[in-house]
Write a protein that holds these residues in place. Structure first.
Motif, PDB file in Angstrom:
ATOM      1  N   PHE A   1       0.704  -1.111  -0.156  1.00 54.34           N
ATOM      2  CA  PHE A   1       0.026   0.063  -0.039  1.00 54.34           C
ATOM      3  C   PHE A   1       0.962   1.215   0.013  1.00 54.34           C
ATOM      4  O   PHE A   1       0.685   2.199  -0.651  1.00 54.34           O
ATOM      5  CB  PHE A   1      -0.923   0.116   1.121  1.00 54.34           C
ATOM      6  N   ARG A   2       2.045   1.283   0.789  1.00 56.04           N
ATOM      7  CA  ARG A   2       2.509   2.278   0.764  1.00 56.04           C
ATOM      8  C   ARG A   2       3.507   2.684  -0.622  1.00 56.04           C
ATOM      9  O   ARG A   2       3.634   3.713  -0.804  1.00 56.04           O
ATOM     10  CB  ARG A   2       3.902   2.261   1.762  1.00 56.04           C
ATOM     11  N   ALA A   3       3.843   1.554  -1.177  1.00 62.58           N
ATOM     12  CA  ALA A   3       4.520   1.891  -2.749  1.00 62.58           C
ATOM     13  C   ALA A   3       3.321   2.393  -3.554  1.00 62.58           C
ATOM     14  O   ALA A   3       3.775   3.272  -4.271  1.00 62.58           O
ATOM     15  CB  ALA A   3       4.850   0.443  -3.238  1.00 62.58           C
ATOM     16  N   TYR A   4       2.182   2.037  -3.480  1.00 59.60           N
ATOM     17  CA  TYR A   4       1.234   2.685  -4.564  1.00 59.60           C
ATOM     18  C   TYR A   4       1.063   4.175  -3.989  1.00 59.60           C
ATOM     19  O   TYR A   4       0.759   4.842  -4.755  1.00 59.60           O
ATOM     20  CB  TYR A   4      -0.239   1.665  -4.409  1.00 59.60           C
ATOM     21  N   LEU A   5       0.930   4.391  -2.785  1.00 56.19           N
ATOM     22  CA  LEU A   5       0.947   5.785  -2.314  1.00 56.19           C
ATOM     23  C   LEU A   5       2.206   6.470  -3.006  1.00 56.19           C
ATOM     24  O   LEU A   5       1.932   7.624  -3.713  1.00 56.19           O
ATOM     25  CB  LEU A   5       0.993   6.138  -0.962  1.00 56.19           C
ATOM     26  N   GLU A   6       3.248   6.011  -2.847  1.00 53.94           N
ATOM     27  CA  GLU A   6       4.460   6.808  -3.344  1.00 53.94           C
ATOM     28  C   GLU A   6       4.623   6.977  -4.732  1.00 53.94           C
ATOM     29  O   GLU A   6       5.125   7.684  -5.395  1.00 53.94           O
ATOM     30  CB  GLU A   6       5.968   6.054  -2.938  1.00 53.94           C
ATOM     31  N   LEU A   7       3.949   5.843  -5.667  1.00 54.30           N
ATOM     32  CA  LEU A   7       3.724   5.935  -6.999  1.00 54.30           C
ATOM     33  C   LEU A   7       2.900   7.063  -7.343  1.00 54.30           C
ATOM     34  O   LEU A   7       2.595   7.327  -8.851  1.00 54.30           O
ATOM     35  CB  LEU A   7       3.493   4.427  -7.376  1.00 54.30           C
TER      36      LEU A   7
ATOM     37  N   ALA B   1       7.689  -3.349  -7.565  1.00 53.28           N
ATOM     38  CA  ALA B   1       8.667  -4.262  -6.814  1.00 53.28           C
ATOM     39  C   ALA B   1       9.813  -3.367  -6.541  1.00 53.28           C
ATOM     40  O   ALA B   1      10.321  -3.596  -5.304  1.00 53.28           O
ATOM     41  CB  ALA B   1       9.228  -5.520  -7.456  1.00 53.28           C
ATOM     42  N   ASP B   2      10.490  -2.593  -7.287  1.00 56.35           N
ATOM     43  CA  ASP B   2      11.588  -1.771  -7.062  1.00 56.35           C
ATOM     44  C   ASP B   2      11.349  -0.663  -5.773  1.00 56.35           C
ATOM     45  O   ASP B   2      12.103  -0.589  -5.004  1.00 56.35           O
ATOM     46  CB  ASP B   2      11.967  -1.094  -8.083  1.00 56.35           C
ATOM     47  N   VAL B   3      10.248  -0.135  -5.748  1.00 60.75           N
ATOM     48  CA  VAL B   3       9.780   0.855  -4.804  1.00 60.75           C
ATOM     49  C   VAL B   3       9.729  -0.217  -3.451  1.00 60.75           C
ATOM     50  O   VAL B   3      10.035   0.648  -2.239  1.00 60.75           O
ATOM     51  CB  VAL B   3       8.385   1.589  -4.913  1.00 60.75           C
ATOM     52  N   ILE B   4       9.010  -1.130  -3.518  1.00 54.08           N
ATOM     53  CA  ILE B   4       8.789  -1.838  -2.225  1.00 54.08           C
ATOM     54  C   ILE B   4      10.180  -2.421  -1.543  1.00 54.08           C
ATOM     55  O   ILE B   4      10.518  -2.086  -0.494  1.00 54.08           O
ATOM     56  CB  ILE B   4       7.927  -3.120  -2.401  1.00 54.08           C
ATOM     57  N   ARG B   5      11.040  -2.769  -2.341  1.00 51.45           N
ATOM     58  CA  ARG B   5      12.334  -3.172  -2.095  1.00 51.45           C
ATOM     59  C   ARG B   5      13.077  -1.858  -1.533  1.00 51.45           C
ATOM     60  O   ARG B   5      13.796  -2.076  -0.235  1.00 51.45           O
ATOM     61  CB  ARG B   5      13.261  -3.974  -3.194  1.00 51.45           C
ATOM     62  N   THR B   6      12.900  -0.778  -2.100  1.00 46.80           N
ATOM     63  CA  THR B   6      13.719   0.441  -1.296  1.00 46.80           C
ATOM     64  C   THR B   6      12.853   0.761  -0.229  1.00 46.80           C
ATOM     65  O   THR B   6      13.903   1.210   0.631  1.00 46.80           O
ATOM     66  CB  THR B   6      13.734   1.462  -2.565  1.00 46.80           C
ATOM     67  N   LEU B   7      11.812   0.945  -0.011  1.00 45.13           N
ATOM     68  CA  LEU B   7      11.148   1.263   1.110  1.00 45.13           C
ATOM     69  C   LEU B   7      11.406   0.471   2.293  1.00 45.13           C
ATOM     70  O   LEU B   7      11.587   0.887   3.376  1.00 45.13           O
ATOM     71  CB  LEU B   7       9.329   1.299   0.948  1.00 45.13           C
ATOM     72  N   GLY B   8      11.394  -0.829   2.122  1.00 40.52           N
ATOM     73  CA  GLY B   8      11.667  -1.785   2.917  1.00 40.52           C
ATOM     74  C   GLY B   8      13.226  -1.688   3.659  1.00 40.52           C
ATOM     75  O   GLY B   8      13.595  -2.359   4.656  1.00 40.52           O
ATOM     76  N   ASN B   9      14.280  -0.847   2.829  1.00 37.93           N
ATOM     77  CA  ASN B   9      15.362  -0.647   3.192  1.00 37.93           C
ATOM     78  C   ASN B   9      15.920   0.525   3.504  1.00 37.93           C
ATOM     79  O   ASN B   9      16.693   1.111   2.970  1.00 37.93           O
ATOM     80  CB  ASN B   9      16.245  -1.293   2.239  1.00 37.93           C
TER      81      ASN B   9
ATOM     82  N   LEU C   1      11.307   2.148   5.862  1.00 39.00           N
ATOM     83  CA  LEU C   1      11.314   1.622   7.426  1.00 39.00           C
ATOM     84  C   LEU C   1      12.308   0.378   7.075  1.00 39.00           C
ATOM     85  O   LEU C   1      12.977  -0.002   5.952  1.00 39.00           O
ATOM     86  CB  LEU C   1      10.030   1.020   7.601  1.00 39.00           C
ATOM     87  N   ASN C   2      12.840  -0.230   8.156  1.00 32.17           N
ATOM     88  CA  ASN C   2      13.515  -1.439   8.020  1.00 32.17           C
ATOM     89  C   ASN C   2      12.773  -2.482   7.999  1.00 32.17           C
ATOM     90  O   ASN C   2      12.248  -3.126   9.236  1.00 32.17           O
ATOM     91  CB  ASN C   2      14.505  -1.173   9.539  1.00 32.17           C
ATOM     92  N   SER C   3      12.318  -3.189   6.975  1.00 34.63           N
ATOM     93  CA  SER C   3      11.833  -4.561   6.918  1.00 34.63           C
ATOM     94  C   SER C   3      12.502  -5.365   5.832  1.00 34.63           C
ATOM     95  O   SER C   3      11.887  -5.375   4.678  1.00 34.63           O
ATOM     96  CB  SER C   3      10.311  -4.384   6.658  1.00 34.63           C
ATOM     97  N   ARG C   4      13.237  -6.290   6.287  1.00 36.85           N
ATOM     98  CA  ARG C   4      14.054  -7.118   5.361  1.00 36.85           C
ATOM     99  C   ARG C   4      13.820  -8.423   6.134  1.00 36.85           C
ATOM    100  O   ARG C   4      14.160  -8.781   7.252  1.00 36.85           O
ATOM    101  CB  ARG C   4      15.397  -6.789   5.437  1.00 36.85           C
ATOM    102  N   LEU C   5      13.919  -9.570   5.017  1.00 36.92           N
ATOM    103  CA  LEU C   5      13.932 -10.821   5.434  1.00 36.92           C
ATOM    104  C   LEU C   5      15.280 -11.292   6.098  1.00 36.92           C
ATOM    105  O   LEU C   5      16.294 -10.955   5.239  1.00 36.92           O
ATOM    106  CB  LEU C   5      13.456 -11.871   4.249  1.00 36.92           C
ATOM    107  N   ASP C   6      15.244 -11.770   7.314  1.00 34.85           N
ATOM    108  CA  ASP C   6      16.483 -12.222   7.716  1.00 34.85           C
ATOM    109  C   ASP C   6      17.203 -13.213   7.047  1.00 34.85           C
ATOM    110  O   ASP C   6      16.511 -14.260   6.473  1.00 34.85           O
ATOM    111  CB  ASP C   6      16.263 -12.570   9.084  1.00 34.85           C
ATOM    112  N   GLU C   7      18.669 -13.196   6.955  1.00 36.94           N
ATOM    113  CA  GLU C   7      19.199 -14.450   6.080  1.00 36.94           C
ATOM    114  C   GLU C   7      19.224 -15.686   6.462  1.00 36.94           C
ATOM    115  O   GLU C   7      19.193 -16.528   5.829  1.00 36.94           O
ATOM    116  CB  GLU C   7      20.898 -13.697   6.295  1.00 36.94           C
TER     117      GLU C   7
END
Length: 373
Positions: A67-73, A208-216, A230-236
């Motif tokens: 949802f955040r990515a759609y807002l940013e776009l 996908a690019d915006v979501i990856r960027t937002l989560g990092n 925000l900080n939301s990344r799948l742990d290694e």
């Protein structure tokens, strides 16, 4: 005691592989966004059938980031309306309101518990921008009618696929049907990590690019921030564990279908309201539209039934005792009259079901249930 879900037993068969993987990750020293995350994203993309997968911190964040990515776009703007099932876990709704969008709660079908397509059009206004589809309990919730309505009103279809890893619709997996999908790898899910984890799948490269960027932290290049992210990344490590378990997902789902079939064939239909499939022309074992994350029955004396089962050594869980519009967090929706949703929440009871549940335990549960007076 027959546990509702024996997570320790589920993970026991992978223990040696898990420990070896921990050693491998430690030795490589890549603990954040390393090779294991990249490999899992590729493998999960291939499994779901989309072009892109972004690993994130949990299932709620997966939906929040969509949802955040759609807002940013600029596709959505604050106060736009998102249709969502009234009968769902609160996370589906939190993801919408957290982005200053307005959840519009729509009643479910009483037989499938998923959103009722017949209730959609009357909920659509000029501010409606999307339908969040929740594949509740593991059953695909999308139908031809929902696709037709979405096309008619130019609405995005977003999937909450937290409970339906592997479910199918017309030869395609849930999580690949809409514009984007959020997935949860919470330990109790069909594909569960050893902690929190989630992912977004989509065919939209820009999204996908915006979501990856937002989560990092809103950064695609170190120390360069294009968004207030925000900080939301799948742990290694969690990605590594999920890679070990993913090849077994289909066989695990087959076991669940066998247990669900036994329940449906052996439980007394005059005593309990049993779950229904969208496509009743196929047997449960062969029907791929449902992966049976939960096997949910209904009874008007649900609380007494749950106590009876516990007294007889069977652990059950209520998914979910309080509907979102009756939660204090959403007191602004308390005025709503949603009788079908409320009936479901007052009557549902989830029986034990998992890939490690034995046929003897399943038979015992059925025997105890059928003796309920």
């Amino acid at each position: 005691m027959i546990k509702f879900l024996d997570i320790a037993k589920i993970n026991q068969k992978y223990k040696i592989d898990f420990l070896n993987m921990v050693s491998k990750v430690i030795d490589k020293g890549q603990l954040i966004l390393g090779d294991e995350v990249q490999a899992f994203e590729k493998e999960y993309t291939e499994y779901i059938g989309t072009n892109y997968c972004i690993g994130v911190g949990n299932g709620l964040d997966a939906l929040r980031l969509i949802f955040r990515a759609y807002l940013e776009l600029g596709v959505f703007k604050p106060d736009d309306e998102i249709i969502v099932p009234a009968n769902t876990y609160i996370a589906s709704i939190l993801a919408i309101s957290d982005n200053h969008l307005k959840p519009i709660l729509v009643e479910p079908n009483l037989e499938t518990y998923n959103i009722n397509p017949d209730n959609l059009e009357k909920a659509i206004t000029s501010k409606t921008k999307a339908i969040l589809i929740v594949h509740l309990y593991g059953q695909n919730a999308l139908t031809d009618k929902i696709f037709e309505i979405a096309k008619k009103y130019d609405l995005k279809i977003i999937e909450d696929n937290a409970q339906a890893h592997g479910a199918m619709y017309k030869g395609k997996r849930t999580g690949s049907l809409g514009e984007a999908a959020g997935h949860s790898f919470y330990p109790g899910k069909i594909l569960g990590a050893l902690g929190d984890g989630g992912a977004v799948t989509t065919n939209n490269k820009y999204l996908a690019d915006v979501i990856r960027t937002l989560g990092n932290y809103g950064s695609s290049q170190k120390y360069v921030h294009n968004f207030k992210g925000l900080n939301s990344r799948l742990d290694e490590l969690q990605a590594a564990f999920l890679r070990i378990k993913l090849p077994y997902l289909e066989s695990d789902n087959k076991v669940r279908r066998n247990i669900a079939a036994y329940y449906s064939e052996q439980l007394d239909p005059d005593k309990f309201i049993l779950p229904k499939l969208i496509d009743n022309s196929q047997s449960i074992i062969n029907n791929l539209s449902h992966v049976w994350h939960l096997y949910v029955i209904r009874h008007p004396e649900r609380d007494r039934l749950q106590k009876y089962l516990l007294d007889n050594g069977v652990e059950t869980i209520i998914h979910y005792p309080i509907p979102p519009h009756k939660q204090k967090a959403y007191s602004e929706y308390s005025y709503l009259s949603l009788p079908i949703t409320e009936k479901i929440h007052n009557e549902v009871l989830s029986l034990p079901i998992s890939q490690v549940q034995t046929i003897d335990d399943t038979k015992k549960i059925v025997g105890i249930l059928n003796k309920f007076i």
